[in-house]
Design a protein around this motif. Structure first.
Motif, PDB file in Angstrom:
ATOM      1  N   GLU A  16       0.812  -1.225   0.000  1.00 21.57           N
ATOM      2  CA  GLU A  16       0.000   0.000   0.000  1.00 21.57           C
ATOM      3  C   GLU A  16       0.846   1.277   0.000  1.00 21.57           C
ATOM      4  N   PRO A  17       2.023   1.297   0.639  1.00 21.61           N
ATOM      5  CA  PRO A  17       2.843   2.525   0.586  1.00 21.61           C
ATOM      6  C   PRO A  17       3.419   2.840  -0.792  1.00 21.61           C
ATOM      7  N   GLY A  18       3.292   1.908  -1.751  1.00 13.90           N
ATOM      8  CA  GLY A  18       3.685   2.223  -3.130  1.00 13.90           C
ATOM      9  C   GLY A  18       5.148   2.057  -3.492  1.00 13.90           C
ATOM     10  N   THR A  35      12.036  -4.451 -12.986  1.00 14.07           N
ATOM     11  CA  THR A  35      11.668  -3.408 -12.040  1.00 14.07           C
ATOM     12  C   THR A  35      10.293  -2.872 -12.400  1.00 14.07           C
ATOM     13  N   SER A  37       6.732  -0.345 -10.982  1.00 17.10           N
ATOM     14  CA  SER A  37       6.133   0.575 -10.001  1.00 17.10           C
ATOM     15  C   SER A  37       4.628   0.694 -10.175  1.00 17.10           C
ATOM     16  N   TRP A  38       4.115   0.128 -11.233  1.00 15.10           N
ATOM     17  CA  TRP A  38       2.692   0.298 -11.516  1.00 15.10           C
ATOM     18  C   TRP A  38       1.891  -0.880 -10.981  1.00 15.10           C
ATOM     19  N   GLN A  39       1.673  -0.862  -9.655  1.00 14.05           N
ATOM     20  CA  GLN A  39       0.882  -1.925  -9.043  1.00 14.05           C
ATOM     21  C   GLN A  39       0.026  -1.345  -7.913  1.00 14.05           C
ATOM     22  N   THR A  40      -1.040  -2.042  -7.594  1.00 18.71           N
ATOM     23  CA  THR A  40      -1.923  -1.624  -6.504  1.00 18.71           C
ATOM     24  C   THR A  40      -2.516  -2.837  -5.803  1.00 18.71           C
ATOM     25  N   MET A  41      -2.824  -2.687  -4.539  1.00 14.18           N
ATOM     26  CA  MET A  41      -3.611  -3.709  -3.857  1.00 14.18           C
ATOM     27  C   MET A  41      -5.026  -3.674  -4.427  1.00 14.18           C
ATOM     28  N   MET A  42      -5.688  -4.836  -4.462  1.00 15.11           N
ATOM     29  CA  MET A  42      -7.070  -4.885  -4.940  1.00 15.11           C
ATOM     30  C   MET A  42      -8.012  -5.566  -3.939  1.00 15.11           C
ATOM     31  N   GLY A  50      -3.029  -5.868  -8.435  1.00 15.19           N
ATOM     32  CA  GLY A  50      -3.123  -5.597  -9.865  1.00 15.19           C
ATOM     33  C   GLY A  50      -1.831  -4.940 -10.307  1.00 15.19           C
ATOM     34  N   VAL A  52       0.605  -3.519 -13.894  1.00 16.27           N
ATOM     35  CA  VAL A  52       0.685  -3.232 -15.322  1.00 16.27           C
ATOM     36  C   VAL A  52       2.086  -3.558 -15.829  1.00 16.27           C
ATOM     37  N   PHE A 136      -2.638  -5.305 -17.880  1.00 20.50           N
ATOM     38  CA  PHE A 136      -2.991  -5.332 -16.456  1.00 20.50           C
ATOM     39  C   PHE A 136      -3.312  -6.756 -15.997  1.00 20.50           C
ATOM     40  N   VAL A 138      -4.147  -9.413 -12.798  1.00 22.02           N
ATOM     41  CA  VAL A 138      -4.571  -9.524 -11.400  1.00 22.02           C
ATOM     42  C   VAL A 138      -3.891 -10.763 -10.815  1.00 22.02           C
TER      43      VAL A 138
ATOM     44  N   GLY B  18       3.278   6.327  -5.093  1.00 18.66           N
ATOM     45  CA  GLY B  18       2.321   5.630  -4.235  1.00 18.66           C
ATOM     46  C   GLY B  18       1.734   6.402  -3.061  1.00 18.66           C
ATOM     47  N   TRP B  38      -5.372   2.646  -2.830  1.00 19.58           N
ATOM     48  CA  TRP B  38      -5.294   1.538  -3.776  1.00 19.58           C
ATOM     49  C   TRP B  38      -5.459   2.049  -5.200  1.00 19.58           C
ATOM     50  N   THR B  40      -3.073   2.832  -9.080  1.00 23.86           N
ATOM     51  CA  THR B  40      -1.829   2.661  -9.846  1.00 23.86           C
ATOM     52  C   THR B  40      -1.927   3.396 -11.179  1.00 23.86           C
ATOM     53  N   HIS B 157       2.201   7.831   2.949  1.00 27.05           N
ATOM     54  CA  HIS B 157       2.154   6.490   2.352  1.00 27.05           C
ATOM     55  C   HIS B 157       1.703   5.523   3.438  1.00 27.05           C
ATOM     56  N   HIS B 158       0.532   4.941   3.243  1.00 33.10           N
ATOM     57  CA  HIS B 158      -0.118   4.191   4.326  1.00 33.10           C
ATOM     58  C   HIS B 158       0.425   2.764   4.482  1.00 33.10           C
TER      59      HIS B 158
END
Lengths: 178, 178
Positions: A16-18, A35, A37-42, A50, A52, A136, A138, B18, B38, B40, B157-158
């Motif tokens: 979550e902190p990215g 490497t 950086s384009w991800q997120t929790m879902m 998720g 990219v 993208f 999942v 993030g 959440w 990206t 950043h959480h």
């Protein structure tokens, strides 16, 4: 680093902190790491992530075919290796060997973990509906490893063009948010 | 803060690290703002952003109906307001009024910007295929505003449960990565 099993219910707090992450894969005995950086929790649990990945990346076809990977979280101590992995392709070089990274056997997936990262999340691809249009994927995290000594890891956060913010101080506020 | 137009081609550098963001919406004259982590980047230009919003959030139905929002990026200076927005619902309170946030008119969408944030990205929903299953919206950033004085913004950043990492030092490495 002594990495131990980490509860899946707490995985969201790692991503979550990215942070910049290193995605490792393997195909036909050939391991690779990129490497990202384009991800997120879902989802919290089971943890879904998720991400990219552009179809020009060597890892794209591997992930699509094998449906397995490991998300590894590096810290500033290995920033140089992180950038080198981002600036080269697994088509041309064995990045583990050339950049001095240690491939550690995973438990639930064939892709290796990166030994130099403080956390590693073994993942399986669970949804490819948005791969064709956005690259993208999942992923479901099926097993997590963390170096418990890393309380406030100096993660890297990419601002673009090789400029990174390094994780700073931690503050705690009264919150009901998960 | 004097916020100016910001090139869409550079928007990725604001979200890629993030940060926690504040998502503002409006429906039937009622503005609302929620705290979110959440999300990206999904494409450089036009900038696409994917974000997950649980269907229990008041903003979920509004975003689904209006297809417009603003992603605002706060800094540690207003951490308290960020947490309060995350701990309350627009069903019960007018968060702009109760938490002392300034609703500033946007240019391309009806949803207001949050005046106290150093950056605001006006967005339109462009893909809802994954909303039913994951609450995942794909947004296109159509206009961006940034306080140019904020060179190294102290973004939040959480890590979970009200624990935030605050953006630390900046390092620059030679890189061909965008």
């Amino acid at each position: 680093m002594h990495k131990r099993n980490y509860p899946l219910s707490k995985v969201y707090g790692l991503l979550e902190p990215g942070p910049v992450v290193m995605l490792s894969t393997v195909r036909k005995g050939r391991a690779n790491v990129m490497t990202m950086s384009w991800q997120t929790m879902m989802e919290f649990e089971p943890p879904l992530v998720g991400c990219v990945i552009g179809d020009r990346n060597y890892s794209f076809a591997t992930l699509k075919a094998t449906k397995e990977c490991v998300i590894n979280i590096p810290t500033a101590e290995i920033a140089e290796k992180v950038v080198r992995c981002g600036n080269s392709s697994g088509r041309d070089v064995d990045k583990f060997e050339v950049f001095g990274l240690t491939a550690v056997a995973s438990k639930c997936v064939a892709a290796p973990r990166v030994g130099e990262c403080y956390a590693s999340l073994e993942c399986k691809v669970v949804d490819t509906r948005m791969v064709a249009k956005y690259g993208f994927f999942v992923l479901e995290v099926v097993k997590a490893w963390v170096d418990r000594a890393a309380k406030e890891p100096r993660t890297l956060h990419h601002r673009g063009n090789g400029v990174f913010m390094v994780a700073g101080e931690t503050i705690k506020l009264a919150s009901r948010m998960k």
